[in-house]
Design an enzyme around this catalytic site. Structure first.
Site, short mmCIF file in Angstrom:
data_model
loop_
_atom_site.label_atom_id
_atom_site.label_comp_id
_atom_site.label_asym_id
_atom_site.label_seq_id
_atom_site.Cartn_x
_atom_site.Cartn_y
_atom_site.Cartn_z
N GLU A 107 -15.03 41.76 14.52
CA GLU A 107 -14.06 40.97 14.02
C GLU A 107 -13.62 41.33 12.63
OE1 GLU A 107 -14.45 36.65 15.18
OE2 GLU A 107 -13.88 36.29 12.95
N ASP A 150 -10.98 39.89 10.12
CA ASP A 150 -10.24 38.82 9.63
C ASP A 150 -9.28 38.69 8.58
OD1 ASP A 150 -11.82 37.74 11.61
OD2 ASP A 150 -13.22 36.70 10.27
N GLU A 200 -8.00 35.17 6.62
CA GLU A 200 -8.06 33.69 6.67
C GLU A 200 -7.66 33.07 5.30
OE1 GLU A 200 -12.16 32.73 9.05
OE2 GLU A 200 -12.47 33.69 6.76
#
Length: 294
Positions: A106, A108, A110
């Site tokens: 993953e 990311d 955020e």
């Protein structure tokens, strides 16, 4: 601190370099209705008539998300995002790639909301074979709620580069040859979501979502996916070719303008780096923390 003139000049030079690099096969330049589906709360997702912009909503009933129809292995992906204005504490806007496997990879972005008057925090994280603990956090040098800004993931066989308006804010290099995991074989979907993270997102969970300030809206537009669509052939996506321009040797590191901007961000806006937190790892920092980023 860099003067405004020199910073803007670097951005101009960087953008000129980006334009010369932008060749290859572009998967899409932006119809959300064609390229994504909505697996979570369709009634909380609104798309413009032409399909070029989309909003996600969070309220007491639910958050929301959209996910790409295709999966990808290496490439460059841009998304313009405008974050929740005003009081946004406890909310998390996520823009990321994920393989959805138990031992998932993953990548990311955020965006962690905050109380009115306090800056957003941008957290980046990377999962490799299901293990994360690679968080970095920065403040942004602008208000991300006033207008759209471009957030980019460049993922190739050499490294992962997170960029904000083409300014590199983080580099995670492929050090597989030195025993460090790197996302290199699991294809990933592109996702965006808005959800309640008030157990941890703002001041470690101290500031909660205030539902009286909702609903909370995040906006997305003008995305570009220039990546290798997964068709089951690892070699096809890993090779250096005219369509896989991101895998060419010239993209194995940052150029001098990018390095200067990267250092500027690290000097003035970095607020947390897992590689600078030995206490968290009982004084045994992950191996990549001792290796070069370039």
């Amino acid at each position: 601190m860099e003067t405004l003139f020199s910073f803007n000049l670097m951005l101009i030079l960087l953008f000129a370099n980006v334009i010369t690099n932008a060749f290859g096969s572009i998967v899409s330049t932006g119809n959300f209705n064609l390229d994504f589906h909505v697996p979570w709360s369709p009634n909380h997702v609104t798309t413009s008539i032409d399909g070029h912009s989309r909003t996600l909503k969070l309220d007491q009933e639910s958050g929301s998300a959209f996910v790409s129809n295709d999966m990808f292995l290496f490439g460059e992906i841009d998304m313009k995002i405008k974050l929740i204005p005003g009081y946004s504490a406890g909310t998390v806007v996520a823009f990321y790639l994920s393989s959805d496997e138990p031992n998932r990879d993953e990548i990311d972005f955020e965006f962690l909301g905050n109380v009115t008057g306090q800056p957003y925090i941008l957290q980046t994280n990377i999962y490799t074979n299901g293990i994360d603990n690679k968080e970095e956090r920065i403040y942004l040098w602008f208000d991300p709620t006033e207008d759209f800004h471009t957030y980019t993931i460049l993922w190739n066989v050499y490294h992962i580069v997170f960029m904000v308006d083409w300014v590199p804010i983080r580099v995670y290099k492929n050090h597989v040859d030195l025993g460090v995991d790197f996302p290199r074989w699991q294809p990933m979907s592109l996702k965006a979501s808005l959800w309640n993270g008030d157990t941890w997102a703002t001041r470690g969970g101290h500031d909660k979502v205030d539902w009286s300030k909702g609903p909370f809206i995040a906006s997305f537009m003008d995305y570009k996916i220039d990546a290798c669509i997964w068709k089951g052939d690892l070699r096809l996506c890993s090779q250096d070719s005219s369509s896989n321009w991101w895998n060419k040797p010239r993209f194995n590191g940052l150029n001098w303008i990018q390095r200067r901007l990267f250092r500027w961000v690290r000097k003035y806006y970095l607020i947390y780096d897992y590689c600078q937190d030995p206490k968290r790892f009982q004084n045994h920092l992950p191996r990549e923390c001792h290796l070069t980023k370039f």
